[in-house]
Design a protein around this motif. Structure first.
Motif, PDB file in Angstrom:
ATOM      1  N   PRO A  29     -23.248 -63.280  -9.873  1.00  0.00           N
ATOM      2  CA  PRO A  29     -21.586 -63.174  -9.775  1.00  0.00           C
ATOM      3  C   PRO A  29     -21.258 -64.031 -11.036  1.00  0.00           C
ATOM      4  O   PRO A  29     -20.462 -63.189 -11.311  1.00  0.00           O
ATOM      5  CB  PRO A  29     -21.496 -63.525  -8.653  1.00  0.00           C
ATOM      6  CG  PRO A  29     -23.161 -63.328  -7.729  1.00  0.00           C
ATOM      7  CD  PRO A  29     -24.083 -63.452  -9.463  1.00  0.00           C
ATOM      8  N   PHE A  30     -21.956 -64.379 -12.039  1.00  0.00           N
ATOM      9  CA  PHE A  30     -20.829 -64.811 -13.549  1.00  0.00           C
ATOM     10  C   PHE A  30     -21.005 -64.047 -13.942  1.00  0.00           C
ATOM     11  O   PHE A  30     -20.294 -64.018 -15.547  1.00  0.00           O
ATOM     12  CB  PHE A  30     -22.417 -66.860 -13.516  1.00  0.00           C
ATOM     13  CG  PHE A  30     -21.544 -67.105 -15.042  1.00  0.00           C
ATOM     14  CD1 PHE A  30     -20.375 -67.415 -15.396  1.00  0.00           C
ATOM     15  CD2 PHE A  30     -22.164 -66.238 -16.191  1.00  0.00           C
ATOM     16  CE1 PHE A  30     -19.469 -67.695 -16.777  1.00  0.00           C
ATOM     17  CE2 PHE A  30     -22.267 -66.812 -17.077  1.00  0.00           C
ATOM     18  CZ  PHE A  30     -20.294 -67.701 -17.393  1.00  0.00           C
ATOM     19  N   THR A  31     -21.964 -63.401 -14.578  1.00  0.00           N
ATOM     20  CA  THR A  31     -22.261 -62.321 -15.379  1.00  0.00           C
ATOM     21  C   THR A  31     -21.529 -61.524 -15.108  1.00  0.00           C
ATOM     22  O   THR A  31     -20.663 -60.439 -15.743  1.00  0.00           O
ATOM     23  CB  THR A  31     -23.849 -62.045 -16.099  1.00  0.00           C
ATOM     24  OG1 THR A  31     -24.424 -61.729 -14.728  1.00  0.00           O
ATOM     25  CG2 THR A  31     -24.570 -62.455 -16.401  1.00  0.00           C
ATOM     26  N   LYS A  49     -22.337 -52.966 -24.600  1.00  0.00           N
ATOM     27  CA  LYS A  49     -23.256 -52.970 -25.688  1.00  0.00           C
ATOM     28  C   LYS A  49     -23.290 -54.574 -26.292  1.00  0.00           C
ATOM     29  O   LYS A  49     -24.122 -54.848 -26.474  1.00  0.00           O
ATOM     30  CB  LYS A  49     -21.681 -52.124 -26.632  1.00  0.00           C
ATOM     31  CG  LYS A  49     -22.771 -50.257 -26.220  1.00  0.00           C
ATOM     32  CD  LYS A  49     -21.659 -49.537 -27.599  1.00  0.00           C
ATOM     33  CE  LYS A  49     -22.311 -48.249 -27.060  1.00  0.00           C
ATOM     34  NZ  LYS A  49     -21.645 -46.956 -28.190  1.00  0.00           N
ATOM     35  N   ALA A  50     -21.789 -55.056 -25.928  1.00  0.00           N
ATOM     36  CA  ALA A  50     -21.392 -56.386 -26.334  1.00  0.00           C
ATOM     37  C   ALA A  50     -22.133 -57.239 -25.295  1.00  0.00           C
ATOM     38  O   ALA A  50     -22.308 -58.623 -25.593  1.00  0.00           O
ATOM     39  CB  ALA A  50     -20.383 -56.791 -26.514  1.00  0.00           C
ATOM     40  N   THR A  51     -22.153 -57.011 -24.127  1.00  0.00           N
ATOM     41  CA  THR A  51     -23.070 -58.150 -23.399  1.00  0.00           C
ATOM     42  C   THR A  51     -24.287 -58.113 -23.231  1.00  0.00           C
ATOM     43  O   THR A  51     -25.003 -58.810 -22.843  1.00  0.00           O
ATOM     44  CB  THR A  51     -21.886 -58.287 -21.726  1.00  0.00           C
ATOM     45  OG1 THR A  51     -22.298 -56.639 -20.959  1.00  0.00           O
ATOM     46  CG2 THR A  51     -20.504 -58.536 -22.078  1.00  0.00           C
ATOM     47  N   ALA A  52     -24.698 -56.611 -23.543  1.00  0.00           N
ATOM     48  CA  ALA A  52     -26.242 -56.914 -23.279  1.00  0.00           C
ATOM     49  C   ALA A  52     -27.217 -58.092 -24.090  1.00  0.00           C
ATOM     50  O   ALA A  52     -28.436 -58.125 -23.792  1.00  0.00           O
ATOM     51  CB  ALA A  52     -26.881 -54.994 -24.538  1.00  0.00           C
ATOM     52  N   ALA A  53     -27.163 -57.865 -25.720  1.00  0.00           N
ATOM     53  CA  ALA A  53     -27.981 -59.540 -26.408  1.00  0.00           C
ATOM     54  C   ALA A  53     -27.189 -60.813 -25.283  1.00  0.00           C
ATOM     55  O   ALA A  53     -27.545 -61.597 -25.127  1.00  0.00           O
ATOM     56  CB  ALA A  53     -27.552 -59.827 -27.544  1.00  0.00           C
ATOM     57  N   LEU A  54     -26.116 -61.087 -25.586  1.00  0.00           N
ATOM     58  CA  LEU A  54     -25.170 -61.736 -24.387  1.00  0.00           C
ATOM     59  C   LEU A  54     -25.784 -61.981 -23.440  1.00  0.00           C
ATOM     60  O   LEU A  54     -26.092 -63.339 -22.845  1.00  0.00           O
ATOM     61  CB  LEU A  54     -23.961 -62.052 -24.346  1.00  0.00           C
ATOM     62  CG  LEU A  54     -22.647 -62.984 -23.426  1.00  0.00           C
ATOM     63  CD1 LEU A  54     -23.096 -64.645 -24.478  1.00  0.00           C
ATOM     64  CD2 LEU A  54     -21.165 -62.677 -23.776  1.00  0.00           C
ATOM     65  N   VAL A  58     -27.268 -65.802 -21.872  1.00  0.00           N
ATOM     66  CA  VAL A  58     -25.711 -66.653 -21.479  1.00  0.00           C
ATOM     67  C   VAL A  58     -25.588 -65.869 -20.369  1.00  0.00           C
ATOM     68  O   VAL A  58     -25.156 -64.655 -20.568  1.00  0.00           O
ATOM     69  CB  VAL A  58     -25.125 -67.004 -22.246  1.00  0.00           C
ATOM     70  CG1 VAL A  58     -24.080 -67.350 -21.328  1.00  0.00           C
ATOM     71  CG2 VAL A  58     -25.408 -67.473 -24.185  1.00  0.00           C
ATOM     72  N   ASP A  59     -26.286 -66.639 -19.240  1.00  0.00           N
ATOM     73  CA  ASP A  59     -25.823 -65.988 -18.071  1.00  0.00           C
ATOM     74  C   ASP A  59     -25.569 -67.332 -16.869  1.00  0.00           C
ATOM     75  O   ASP A  59     -25.579 -67.085 -15.552  1.00  0.00           O
ATOM     76  CB  ASP A  59     -27.575 -65.362 -17.607  1.00  0.00           C
ATOM     77  CG  ASP A  59     -29.071 -66.328 -17.233  1.00  0.00           C
ATOM     78  OD1 ASP A  59     -28.265 -67.451 -17.294  1.00  0.00           O
ATOM     79  OD2 ASP A  59     -29.674 -65.574 -16.884  1.00  0.00           O
ATOM     80  N   THR A  60     -25.567 -68.327 -17.259  1.00  0.00           N
ATOM     81  CA  THR A  60     -24.825 -69.293 -16.158  1.00  0.00           C
ATOM     82  C   THR A  60     -23.606 -69.770 -16.859  1.00  0.00           C
ATOM     83  O   THR A  60     -23.182 -69.776 -17.945  1.00  0.00           O
ATOM     84  CB  THR A  60     -25.458 -70.513 -16.247  1.00  0.00           C
ATOM     85  OG1 THR A  60     -25.897 -70.997 -17.182  1.00  0.00           O
ATOM     86  CG2 THR A  60     -26.894 -69.182 -15.328  1.00  0.00           C
ATOM     87  N   PRO A  61     -22.614 -70.567 -16.513  1.00  0.00           N
ATOM     88  CA  PRO A  61     -21.317 -71.484 -16.871  1.00  0.00           C
ATOM     89  C   PRO A  61     -21.676 -72.482 -18.024  1.00  0.00           C
ATOM     90  O   PRO A  61     -21.314 -72.247 -18.859  1.00  0.00           O
ATOM     91  CB  PRO A  61     -20.902 -71.884 -15.665  1.00  0.00           C
ATOM     92  CG  PRO A  61     -20.923 -70.693 -14.455  1.00  0.00           C
ATOM     93  CD  PRO A  61     -22.491 -70.512 -14.734  1.00  0.00           C
TER      94      PRO A  61
END
Length: 223
Positions: A29-31, A49-54, A58-61
């Motif tokens: 839900p966060f992502t 494309k931008a969030t693939a590596a992110l 980074v998957d939590t607040p």
């Protein structure tokens, strides 16, 4: 649109795609909140494309706050309005930590309190993450609702309220996805592709768009 036609309208869209899903990529839900917030005035393709590596790291607040605005900007600089979006996403991450124990609330009013999260984003999150029967009206759904006569309205909220009133079971959960995909790939803004639309005969749009013409020379076999 008559009620019998509305049922048929959704039934045909459902037949073409029985289990529609958001085209945004997310892990939890966060992502999802982050992805939807980034998608404002941007395409799902560019966001993915931008969030693939992110989202790999980074998957939590908590991880987003640790990354910070500058670190986030490095990942999303190809997306429009990335400076403001980075500021809002870090701020909403901090609010989730401070007020919600790091969890995304399953409540529209609470979601709308988050920086950068409006009614449309909240409706998407409620629908996709928590299975709520919400109608997130973006430009595609606004156009389809008005053009077809399914849900006419002068504002996104007006269209949303009509959709909520006229959409019957068992179509309510996936209605948002069917309508957005229909608007994105068939009922396009500049030139709706009426000749291949499964609900063209139920639609109020006139005149219907004809199929592209194929020249006689292309149809003739070579001598």
């Amino acid at each position: 649109m008559k009620r019998t036609d509305i049922v048929e309208f959704y039934a045909r869209l459902a037949a073409t795609d029985p289990h529609p899903e958001t085209e945004l990529h997310f892990r939890n839900p966060f992502t999802l909140v982050v992805a939807v917030a980034l998608s404002a005035q941007a395409t799902d393709v560019s966001v993915n494309k931008a969030t693939a590596a992110l989202f790999e790291d980074v998957d939590t607040p908590e991880k987003m706050v640790a990354l910070g605005e500058e670190g986030l900007k490095h990942h999303i600089r190809t997306i429009g309005l990335y400076n403001a979006k980075a500021k809002n996403i870090v701020a909403l991450s901090q609010m989730l930590i401070d007020e919600f124990g790091g969890e995304v609330p399953a409540d529209r009013a609470a979601l709308e309190r988050l920086p950068g999260v409006g009614r449309k984003t909240a409706n998407v999150v409620m629908n996709v993450a928590f299975g709520a029967e919400t109608f997130a009206v973006d430009t595609h759904i606004f156009r389809v609702g008005n053009r077809t006569g399914l849900a006419p309205g002068k504002t996104p909220l007006a269209v949303e309220l009509v959709l909520d009133r006229v959409t019957p079971q068992p179509f309510r959960l996936h209605a948002h996805h069917w309508l957005i995909l229909h608007g994105r790939y068939v009922c396009k803004a500049r030139r709706p592709e009426c000749w291949r639309c499964p609900v063209a005969d139920l639609c109020a749009f006139r005149p219907k768009t004809a199929a592209p013409k194929t020249t006689a020379s292309k149809l003739m076999p070579a001598a």
